[in-house]
Design a protein around this motif. Structure first.
Motif, mmCIF file in Angstrom:
data_model
loop_
_atom_site.group_PDB
_atom_site.id
_atom_site.type_symbol
_atom_site.label_atom_id
_atom_site.label_comp_id
_atom_site.label_asym_id
_atom_site.label_seq_id
_atom_site.Cartn_x
_atom_site.Cartn_y
_atom_site.Cartn_z
ATOM 1 N N GLU A 1 46.894 112.122 48.900
ATOM 2 C CA GLU A 1 45.690 112.611 49.576
ATOM 3 C C GLU A 1 44.791 111.472 50.081
ATOM 4 O O GLU A 1 43.599 111.659 50.237
ATOM 5 C CB GLU A 1 44.878 113.519 48.638
ATOM 6 C CG GLU A 1 45.453 114.901 48.436
ATOM 7 C CD GLU A 1 45.347 115.787 49.685
ATOM 8 O OE1 GLU A 1 44.770 115.341 50.686
ATOM 9 O OE2 GLU A 1 45.857 116.912 49.639
ATOM 10 N N PRO B 1 45.046 109.101 44.450
ATOM 11 C CA PRO B 1 46.477 109.405 44.631
ATOM 12 C C PRO B 1 46.879 109.324 46.102
ATOM 13 O O PRO B 1 46.170 109.828 46.984
ATOM 14 C CB PRO B 1 46.594 110.832 44.084
ATOM 15 C CG PRO B 1 45.501 110.906 43.056
ATOM 16 C CD PRO B 1 44.361 110.130 43.662
ATOM 17 N N SER C 1 45.778 121.574 49.309
ATOM 18 C CA SER C 1 45.935 120.229 48.765
ATOM 19 C C SER C 1 47.410 119.903 48.593
ATOM 20 O O SER C 1 48.219 120.777 48.265
ATOM 21 C CB SER C 1 45.225 120.131 47.414
ATOM 22 O OG SER C 1 45.631 118.971 46.740
ATOM 23 N N THR D 1 38.163 113.288 49.033
ATOM 24 C CA THR D 1 39.446 113.348 48.336
ATOM 25 C C THR D 1 39.190 113.131 46.858
ATOM 26 O O THR D 1 38.079 112.820 46.443
ATOM 27 C CB THR D 1 40.440 112.312 48.889
ATOM 28 O OG1 THR D 1 41.751 112.612 48.376
ATOM 29 C CG2 THR D 1 40.079 110.888 48.465
ATOM 30 N N PHE E 1 49.292 117.785 38.387
ATOM 31 C CA PHE E 1 48.805 117.066 39.566
ATOM 32 C C PHE E 1 49.618 115.789 39.795
ATOM 33 O O PHE E 1 49.983 115.097 38.851
ATOM 34 C CB PHE E 1 47.335 116.693 39.387
ATOM 35 C CG PHE E 1 46.404 117.870 39.489
ATOM 36 C CD1 PHE E 1 46.079 118.393 40.721
ATOM 37 C CD2 PHE E 1 45.864 118.446 38.357
ATOM 38 C CE1 PHE E 1 45.225 119.483 40.826
ATOM 39 C CE2 PHE E 1 45.010 119.537 38.446
ATOM 40 C CZ PHE E 1 44.688 120.059 39.690
ATOM 41 N N SER F 1 48.264 117.796 46.334
ATOM 42 C CA SER F 1 48.320 117.156 45.017
ATOM 43 C C SER F 1 49.132 117.931 43.997
ATOM 44 O O SER F 1 49.347 117.454 42.886
ATOM 45 C CB SER F 1 46.912 116.937 44.483
ATOM 46 O OG SER F 1 46.257 118.171 44.340
ATOM 47 N N SER G 1 49.241 105.652 43.406
ATOM 48 C CA SER G 1 47.853 105.753 43.830
ATOM 49 C C SER G 1 47.383 104.409 44.380
ATOM 50 O O SER G 1 48.047 103.389 44.209
ATOM 51 C CB SER G 1 46.968 106.190 42.667
ATOM 52 O OG SER G 1 46.918 105.196 41.666
#
Lengths: 132, 155
Positions: free
Chosen positions: B52, B49, A128, B30, B121, A130, B126
């Protein structure tokens, strides 16, 4: 294809998430208790109930899953394709024992009966983005 | 119309995932960080976000089908919503504030983990993905998962 680094994300410490798609084209997202590492090109999912995920992959074998390492929260994105099911044997026995262990720790002992180990071929894997 | 108690649930400390698919029926997944239910309770906006969103954006440019799973990370109570896209746009500053409130709520729930795991994170920037809800399902793991929710009731 699957790196050793991904193995901690396949221990069932935290649930994984899967999306499948019906032949009519409708996506379906749900949590699953664990994605099992089989070998570097295959993973296994537990078939416990005759649910939408089960029905979808029988008519359209493609799925995507996010697995996460319960110690670091590092997530991995996998594209997978349903290959076959195993209703007995070493993989089935291992998954059956581990599934019951997960269930007993969440107060759901006896609820999650394993019907089959569904084996999927891994088409792609990546970390990921993120967490930077 | 999404029942009020489930709207309250969705505006609490929950985690969310968005499912879409491409023209070949290959699904993609996602995460979304934060969801808001519209005042008429028939529309959901999920904040995906941008780090992704590429595959999701690509899929939604080809078809309008969205599935969203919303999960409470401790109890695993979960609901899935399916419907059709009505719009995608950058999240506003107010919506980013909603995301930060969610981050605090989730961190409070996951108190047993080091805080940097929860706060680390990258949620912003986003994209606000809005869709009308056509179907909803109980998705809490177990034999009852997949049971349809009645959206015709008023409360």
């Amino acid at each position: 294809m699957l790196p050793d680094e991904i193995k901690p994300a396949m221990l069932g410490i935290v649930p994984s998430t899967i999306v499948t798609c019906s032949l009519a084209g409708v996506p379906n997202v749900t949590e699953i208790s664990q994605v099992w590492y089989v070998d570097e090109d295959h993973v296994a999912l537990s078939h416990q109930f005759f649910n939408k995920t089960h029905r979808n992959v029988r008519e359209n074998p493609f799925a995507a899953v996010i697995v996460r390492d319960g110690r670091t929260f590092q997530e991995w994105y996998l594209e997978i394709q349903y290959d076959h099911s195993e209703e007995s044997g070493p993989l089935f026995d291992k998954m059956d024992i581990e599934l019951e262990a997960i269930a007993s720790m969440t107060g759901m002992s006896g609820v999650f009966k394993l019907r089959a180990a569904d084996v999927y071929r891994v088409l792609s894997v990546r970390k990921s983005k993120s967490r930077g | 119309m999404i029942p009020e108690k489930i709207v309250d649930f969705m505006h609490g400390g929950v985690l969310s995932w968005v499912g879409t698919r491409d023209a070949r029926l290959r699904p993609a997944l996602t995460w979304a960080f934060g969801v808001r239910v519209g005042s008429a309770r028939d529309e959901i906006t999920a904040f995906v976000p941008d780090v992704e969103i590429d595959q999701t954006r690509s899929n939604l440019s080809l078809n309008d089908l969205v599935a969203l799973n919303v999960v409470q990370p401790i109890t695993h109570e979960a609901y899935q919503f399916k419907g059709k896209l009505t719009g995608m746009r950058p999240s506003t500053e107010e919506e980013q504030a909603v995301q930060e409130i969610l981050r605090a709520k989730v961190a409070a729930l996951l108190i047993m983990f080091p805080p940097e795991l929860v706060t680390g994170f990258i949620a912003a920037p986003s994209t606000a993905v809005t869709f009308t809800v056509e179907e909803a399902f109980v998705q809490t793991p177990g034999p009852g998962a997949g049971r349809p929710l009645d959206l015709s009731a008023g409360s």
